[in-house]
Each structure stands twice: as C-alpha cells, then as structure tokens.
Motif scaffolding. Structure first.
Motif, PDB file in Angstrom:
ATOM      1  N   SER A   1      -1.788  28.808  -2.066  1.00  0.00           N
ATOM      2  CA  SER A   1      -0.758  29.561  -1.349  1.00  0.00           C
ATOM      3  C   SER A   1      -1.187  29.780   0.097  1.00  0.00           C
ATOM      4  O   SER A   1      -2.327  30.180   0.354  1.00  0.00           O
ATOM      5  CB  SER A   1      -0.523  30.915  -2.023  1.00  0.00           C
ATOM      6  N   VAL A   2      -0.280  29.499   1.019  1.00  0.00           N
ATOM      7  CA  VAL A   2      -0.554  29.700   2.447  1.00  0.00           C
ATOM      8  C   VAL A   2       0.675  30.291   3.114  1.00  0.00           C
ATOM      9  O   VAL A   2       1.785  30.260   2.567  1.00  0.00           O
ATOM     10  CB  VAL A   2      -0.926  28.379   3.149  1.00  0.00           C
ATOM     11  N   VAL A   3       0.473  30.833   4.306  1.00  0.00           N
ATOM     12  CA  VAL A   3       1.583  31.379   5.093  1.00  0.00           C
ATOM     13  C   VAL A   3       2.111  30.283   6.014  1.00  0.00           C
ATOM     14  O   VAL A   3       1.344  29.642   6.739  1.00  0.00           O
ATOM     15  CB  VAL A   3       1.120  32.586   5.930  1.00  0.00           C
ATOM     16  N   ARG A   4       3.425  30.067   5.990  1.00  0.00           N
ATOM     17  CA  ARG A   4       4.054  29.050   6.832  1.00  0.00           C
ATOM     18  C   ARG A   4       5.207  29.675   7.608  1.00  0.00           C
ATOM     19  O   ARG A   4       5.938  30.515   7.088  1.00  0.00           O
ATOM     20  CB  ARG A   4       4.582  27.895   5.969  1.00  0.00           C
ATOM     21  N   THR A   5       5.362  29.280   8.870  1.00  0.00           N
ATOM     22  CA  THR A   5       6.428  29.824   9.695  1.00  0.00           C
ATOM     23  C   THR A   5       7.774  29.244   9.269  1.00  0.00           C
ATOM     24  O   THR A   5       7.878  28.060   8.935  1.00  0.00           O
ATOM     25  CB  THR A   5       6.198  29.515  11.183  1.00  0.00           C
ATOM     26  N   THR A   6       8.783  30.092   9.301  1.00  0.00           N
ATOM     27  CA  THR A   6      10.150  29.646   9.003  1.00  0.00           C
ATOM     28  C   THR A   6      10.987  29.525  10.262  1.00  0.00           C
ATOM     29  O   THR A   6      12.051  28.909  10.253  1.00  0.00           O
ATOM     30  CB  THR A   6      10.826  30.640   8.044  1.00  0.00           C
ATOM     31  N   ASP A   7      10.507  30.122  11.346  1.00  0.00           N
ATOM     32  CA  ASP A   7      11.192  30.070  12.643  1.00  0.00           C
ATOM     33  C   ASP A   7      10.156  29.850  13.731  1.00  0.00           C
ATOM     34  O   ASP A   7       8.954  30.053  13.523  1.00  0.00           O
ATOM     35  CB  ASP A   7      11.946  31.386  12.927  1.00  0.00           C
ATOM     36  N   ASP A   8      10.609  29.451  14.913  1.00  0.00           N
ATOM     37  CA  ASP A   8       9.710  29.368  16.058  1.00  0.00           C
ATOM     38  C   ASP A   8       9.231  30.781  16.409  1.00  0.00           C
ATOM     39  O   ASP A   8       9.996  31.745  16.328  1.00  0.00           O
ATOM     40  CB  ASP A   8      10.417  28.760  17.267  1.00  0.00           C
ATOM     41  N   VAL A   9       7.958  30.889  16.778  1.00  0.00           N
ATOM     42  CA  VAL A   9       7.354  32.181  17.092  1.00  0.00           C
ATOM     43  C   VAL A   9       6.767  32.115  18.496  1.00  0.00           C
ATOM     44  O   VAL A   9       6.084  31.143  18.841  1.00  0.00           O
ATOM     45  CB  VAL A   9       6.237  32.539  16.083  1.00  0.00           C
ATOM     46  N   SER A  10       7.019  33.116  19.295  1.00  0.00           N
ATOM     47  CA  SER A  10       6.526  33.118  20.672  1.00  0.00           C
ATOM     48  C   SER A  10       5.070  33.581  20.735  1.00  0.00           C
ATOM     49  O   SER A  10       4.576  34.257  19.830  1.00  0.00           O
ATOM     50  CB  SER A  10       7.386  34.033  21.547  1.00  0.00           C
ATOM     51  N   GLN A  11       4.397  33.191  21.795  1.00  0.00           N
ATOM     52  CA  GLN A  11       3.023  33.639  22.009  1.00  0.00           C
ATOM     53  C   GLN A  11       3.002  35.162  22.160  1.00  0.00           C
ATOM     54  O   GLN A  11       3.881  35.754  22.773  1.00  0.00           O
ATOM     55  CB  GLN A  11       2.450  32.989  23.266  1.00  0.00           C
TER      56      GLN A  11
ATOM     57  N   ASP B   1       5.093  41.363  13.344  1.00  0.00           N
ATOM     58  CA  ASP B   1       6.301  40.629  13.745  1.00  0.00           C
ATOM     59  C   ASP B   1       6.487  39.366  12.907  1.00  0.00           C
ATOM     60  O   ASP B   1       7.620  38.918  12.677  1.00  0.00           O
ATOM     61  CB  ASP B   1       6.232  40.234  15.220  1.00  0.00           C
ATOM     62  N   LEU B   2       5.383  38.784  12.473  1.00  0.00           N
ATOM     63  CA  LEU B   2       5.446  37.520  11.744  1.00  0.00           C
ATOM     64  C   LEU B   2       6.060  37.668  10.358  1.00  0.00           C
ATOM     65  O   LEU B   2       6.461  36.672   9.748  1.00  0.00           O
ATOM     66  CB  LEU B   2       4.041  36.926  11.602  1.00  0.00           C
ATOM     67  N   ALA B   3       6.137  38.896   9.862  1.00  0.00           N
ATOM     68  CA  ALA B   3       6.667  39.113   8.514  1.00  0.00           C
ATOM     69  C   ALA B   3       8.086  38.562   8.370  1.00  0.00           C
ATOM     70  O   ALA B   3       8.464  38.079   7.295  1.00  0.00           O
ATOM     71  CB  ALA B   3       6.645  40.599   8.174  1.00  0.00           C
ATOM     72  N   GLU B   4       8.869  38.609   9.445  1.00  0.00           N
ATOM     73  CA  GLU B   4      10.252  38.143   9.387  1.00  0.00           C
ATOM     74  C   GLU B   4      10.389  36.661   9.689  1.00  0.00           C
ATOM     75  O   GLU B   4      11.482  36.112   9.578  1.00  0.00           O
ATOM     76  CB  GLU B   4      11.112  38.952  10.366  1.00  0.00           C
ATOM     77  N   SER B   5       9.296  36.027  10.073  1.00  0.00           N
ATOM     78  CA  SER B   5       9.372  34.615  10.486  1.00  0.00           C
ATOM     79  C   SER B   5       8.432  33.725   9.689  1.00  0.00           C
ATOM     80  O   SER B   5       8.124  32.608  10.107  1.00  0.00           O
ATOM     81  CB  SER B   5       9.037  34.485  11.982  1.00  0.00           C
ATOM     82  N   THR B   6       7.956  34.209   8.552  1.00  0.00           N
ATOM     83  CA  THR B   6       7.031  33.425   7.738  1.00  0.00           C
ATOM     84  C   THR B   6       7.398  33.521   6.262  1.00  0.00           C
ATOM     85  O   THR B   6       8.187  34.372   5.856  1.00  0.00           O
ATOM     86  CB  THR B   6       5.574  33.916   7.910  1.00  0.00           C
ATOM     87  N   GLU B   7       6.804  32.660   5.486  1.00  0.00           N
ATOM     88  CA  GLU B   7       6.980  32.665   4.041  1.00  0.00           C
ATOM     89  C   GLU B   7       5.671  32.215   3.401  1.00  0.00           C
ATOM     90  O   GLU B   7       4.834  31.585   4.045  1.00  0.00           O
ATOM     91  CB  GLU B   7       8.105  31.718   3.632  1.00  0.00           C
ATOM     92  N   ILE B   8       5.505  32.574   2.138  1.00  0.00           N
ATOM     93  CA  ILE B   8       4.365  32.100   1.367  1.00  0.00           C
ATOM     94  C   ILE B   8       4.803  30.862   0.594  1.00  0.00           C
ATOM     95  O   ILE B   8       5.798  30.910  -0.136  1.00  0.00           O
ATOM     96  CB  ILE B   8       3.859  33.166   0.377  1.00  0.00           C
ATOM     97  N   VAL B   9       4.086  29.755   0.786  1.00  0.00           N
ATOM     98  CA  VAL B   9       4.413  28.521   0.079  1.00  0.00           C
ATOM     99  C   VAL B   9       3.156  27.979  -0.591  1.00  0.00           C
ATOM    100  O   VAL B   9       2.038  28.303  -0.197  1.00  0.00           O
ATOM    101  CB  VAL B   9       4.982  27.456   1.043  1.00  0.00           C
TER     102      VAL B   9
END
Length: 232
Positions: A41-51, A57-65
């Motif tokens: 299991s790893v964390v993967r981004t679901t949307d583009d994330v700014s520097q 903040d990443l909680a809304e733009s990531t998922e566990i896959v």
C-alpha cells in the motif's frame, strides 16, 4: 398485476443486477491484473499538487492504492501520518507515488539543488529502464552512457560513456499508472555549455542511459564499444 407490469419489473431487476455485476467486476480488475504479485500500500496523488502543500492539504488530493512491490520506488509514503508537519518541495502530478524525498520542513528546498556558478540546467525525459529504475533524486551525481545507430548502414552501432559525475539539480519521477507501471522520469542536470550540447544531441539522436554514481565511483576504463568489443 398484469403481465406487462411484471415483465417491466423483471427487466428492471435484471438491469440492476447487470450493473452490480459490472461494478464488482471493475473493482476486482486491478486485483486480477496484479494476481500473483506481492502488493504494498502506498499513497498516490489523485490531482496535481502545488509546491508547498502541507501534508494535511494532501488528504484531499491523494489515495491509498496497492501496487506491485517491484514497481514501488524507494522512500514511498505508505501513510500521510509519516509526513505530518512537512510540505511538498516541488509540484506533483496526478498519478505520482508520493515519496518521502518530496516532503521537507516548510520553506526548505531539499527537493532541488542550486546550480553551481558557471553551469546551466538541461532536462531529459527517460523511462525507468534508462534512469536507474526512477530512483535518481536531486543532489545525486550521474554518468551518461549513449548508444547511436549511424545512418550509414555500413558503420557499426556504438555505445560510449560521454559524461561523468554530473550534478542532478531536479528529478521528477515515479509517475505510476493504474497497473503499477512507472511511465518515466524528468531529470534536470547542471552542465557546462559543451556538455549541454552533448546531452541535447544524445537525447535527440541516440539512446541515453544514466548511471547513479558516488564519490567512490571508478570512472576509468570507458571506451567506445561496438558489437565486436562486446563479444571479444
């Protein structure tokens, strides 16, 4: 209840069952694709994330896959709690496995390395096979090996080491698809003018490999190689 109503109800029930079967099948598609592989299991981004985005903040733009272990890069984040209090040191693309090296204390720039005086940056795009499986990061030193196939059919293909101990200033890696495949890396190098031309020419007309080097790497002994030298 007449026969038409019964038929309509039955048709509706069958259609609903068909949809449910399709959903269940789709949900299991990735598991079937990974059958026999060890999954992690790893964390993967679901949307583009700014520097500069915080871990919260990443909680809304990531998922566990779950991905095959062999396709997961070193330092992959498995839970956002691992990076609590940190922020991204570069922009991230959707589909990118989140790496610990992408996260630093707010305001820190460890995700990139300053360009030495007198040098300039040039970027090349490489697949995992040609970029040490996507493990290259900012601050690393790399060598560059290039293979060329001459247009003159009578001339042999050849491979040569063209650069050594090149500073990596930025590395954008680990773009992972739904089946766990890493699609490529974007590596930025700090080079002098002539070496920038070598890099550009090699990327355009040849096949480039980067090697991961360190201060103890022995860079002696390189020579131009053709098929004859390989089988000698």
């Amino acid at each position: 209840m007449n026969k038409r109503v019964i038929a309509a109800v039955a048709a509706g029930v069958l259609a609903l069952l068909g949809v449910l079967v399709l959903v269940v099948w789709a949900q299991g598609a990735n598991d079937r694709a990974f059958e026999g592989a060890k999954l992690v299991s790893v964390v993967r981004t679901t949307d583009d994330v700014s520097q500069g985005a915080s871990a919260s903040d990443l909680a809304e733009s990531t998922e566990i896959v779950k991905l095959p272990a062999e396709s997961v890069p070193d330092g992959a984040v498995t839970d956002l709690d691992q990076i609590a209090g940190l922020a991204t040191n570069a922009s991230l693309q959707a589909g990118e496995v989140l790496l610990k090296s992408r996260m630093v204390a707010p305001g820190d720039r460890k995700g990139s390395t300053d360009v030495p005086k007198g040098f300039q940056e040039i970027s090349i795009a490489l697949d995992p096979e040609h970029s040490v499986a996507g493990s290259i990061k900012a601050g690393d030193r790399v060598g560059m090996v290039v293979s060329f196939e001459p247009k003159d059919s009578s001339a042999p293909q050849f491979t040569d080491f063209v650069l050594n101990q090149v500073l990596v200033t930025k590395a954008k890696t680990a773009i992972v698809g739904d089946k766990g495949e890493i699609s490529g890396s974007m590596i930025t190098l700090a080079v002098k003018t002539l070496d920038a031309e070598r890099v550009a020419h090699s990327q355009k007309w040849g096949t480039v490999w980067l090697t991961l080097q360190n201060s103890d790497t022995d860079t002696s002994g390189a020579k131009l190689i053709t098929a004859k030298e390989v089988v000698e």
